[in-house]
Design an enzyme around this catalytic site. Structure first.
Site, PDB file in Angstrom:
ATOM      1  N   HIS A  98       0.832  -1.200   0.000  1.00  0.00           N
ATOM      2  CA  HIS A  98       0.000   0.000   0.000  1.00  0.00           C
ATOM      3  C   HIS A  98       0.872   1.257   0.000  1.00  0.00           C
ATOM      4  CE1 HIS A  98      -3.203   2.628   2.115  1.00  0.00           C
ATOM      5  NE2 HIS A  98      -3.374   2.667   0.801  1.00  0.00           N
ATOM      6  N   ASP A 148       7.644   8.223 -20.662  1.00  0.00           N
ATOM      7  CA  ASP A 148       7.971   8.308 -22.083  1.00  0.00           C
ATOM      8  C   ASP A 148       9.448   7.981 -22.278  1.00  0.00           C
ATOM      9  OD1 ASP A 148       9.487  10.719 -21.593  1.00  0.00           O
ATOM     10  OD2 ASP A 148       7.691  11.928 -21.875  1.00  0.00           O
ATOM     11  N   HIS A 199       6.677  19.436 -13.894  1.00  0.00           N
ATOM     12  CA  HIS A 199       7.507  18.373 -14.465  1.00  0.00           C
ATOM     13  C   HIS A 199       8.817  18.243 -13.690  1.00  0.00           C
ATOM     14  CE1 HIS A 199       8.911  15.572 -17.446  1.00  0.00           C
ATOM     15  NE2 HIS A 199       9.953  16.330 -17.749  1.00  0.00           N
ATOM     16  N   TYR A 220       5.641  15.021 -21.919  1.00  0.00           N
ATOM     17  CA  TYR A 220       5.013  14.911 -20.603  1.00  0.00           C
ATOM     18  C   TYR A 220       4.148  13.665 -20.445  1.00  0.00           C
ATOM     19  CZ  TYR A 220       6.685  19.664 -20.529  1.00  0.00           C
ATOM     20  OH  TYR A 220       7.492  20.773 -20.610  1.00  0.00           O
ATOM     21  N   ALA A 221       4.458  12.607 -21.168  1.00  0.00           N
ATOM     22  CA  ALA A 221       3.706  11.344 -21.062  1.00  0.00           C
ATOM     23  C   ALA A 221       4.326  10.495 -19.952  1.00  0.00           C
ATOM     24  CB  ALA A 221       3.704  10.607 -22.396  1.00  0.00           C
ATOM     25  N   ASN A 222       4.134  10.969 -18.721  1.00  0.00           N
ATOM     26  CA  ASN A 222       4.689  10.314 -17.547  1.00  0.00           C
ATOM     27  C   ASN A 222       3.639  10.330 -16.443  1.00  0.00           C
ATOM     28  OD1 ASN A 222       7.540  10.315 -18.628  1.00  0.00           O
ATOM     29  ND2 ASN A 222       7.179  12.518 -18.523  1.00  0.00           N
TER      30      ASN A 222
END
Length: 129
Positions: free
Chosen positions: A20, A28, A96, A118-120
């Site tokens: 948990h 990316d 970011h 920014y594909a994170n």
């Protein structure tokens, strides 16, 4: 060999070991991986596999309490932001730069071939009971 589920043994083990609030990241192909953080590199070519392909597969096998996105995604990668905000998962945003600092503390980073900015996302594990 599994009949169903995640075939990548590193990702399968990673998800099995989560407790948990433990965190992992899906990234990316351009995100710098901090020293000392496990990298599971799936990138084959620009765009392959895509961020969303990996995200949806991981999501189907992981109990997710919340996700953290870069605030820049909302304007710089609006289509991905719109898809993620529709997921039934609580989310927060941070810059970011803060997300990159945050990535130093995740259990592992799964690197995709995604080549859009920014594909994170950082995913925090939930508990099933």
């Amino acid at each position: 060999m599994y009949k169903t589920g995640i075939l990548n043994s590193d990702i399968s083990k990673l998800l099995s070991d989560l407790g948990h609030t433990d965190e992992i990241m899906i990234a990316d192909c351009g995100l710098p991986i901090p020293n000392g953080v496990k990298k599971i590199d799936l990138a084959l070519d620009f765009g392959k596999p895509s961020f969303l392909d990996v995200f949806h597969i991981v999501k189907s096998h992981m109990a997710i309490e919340k996700m953290t996105l870069a605030s820049e995604m909302k304007t710089e990668n609006e289509s991905l932001y719109n898809v993620l905000k529709e997921e039934e998962i609580k989310f927060t945003t941070e810059s970011h730069e803060l997300l990159k600092q945050h990535s130093k503390h995740v259990k592992a980073i799964i690197r995709t071939g995604e080549a859009k900015p920014y594909a994170n996302v950082i995913l925090a594990s939930d508990v099933l009971f």
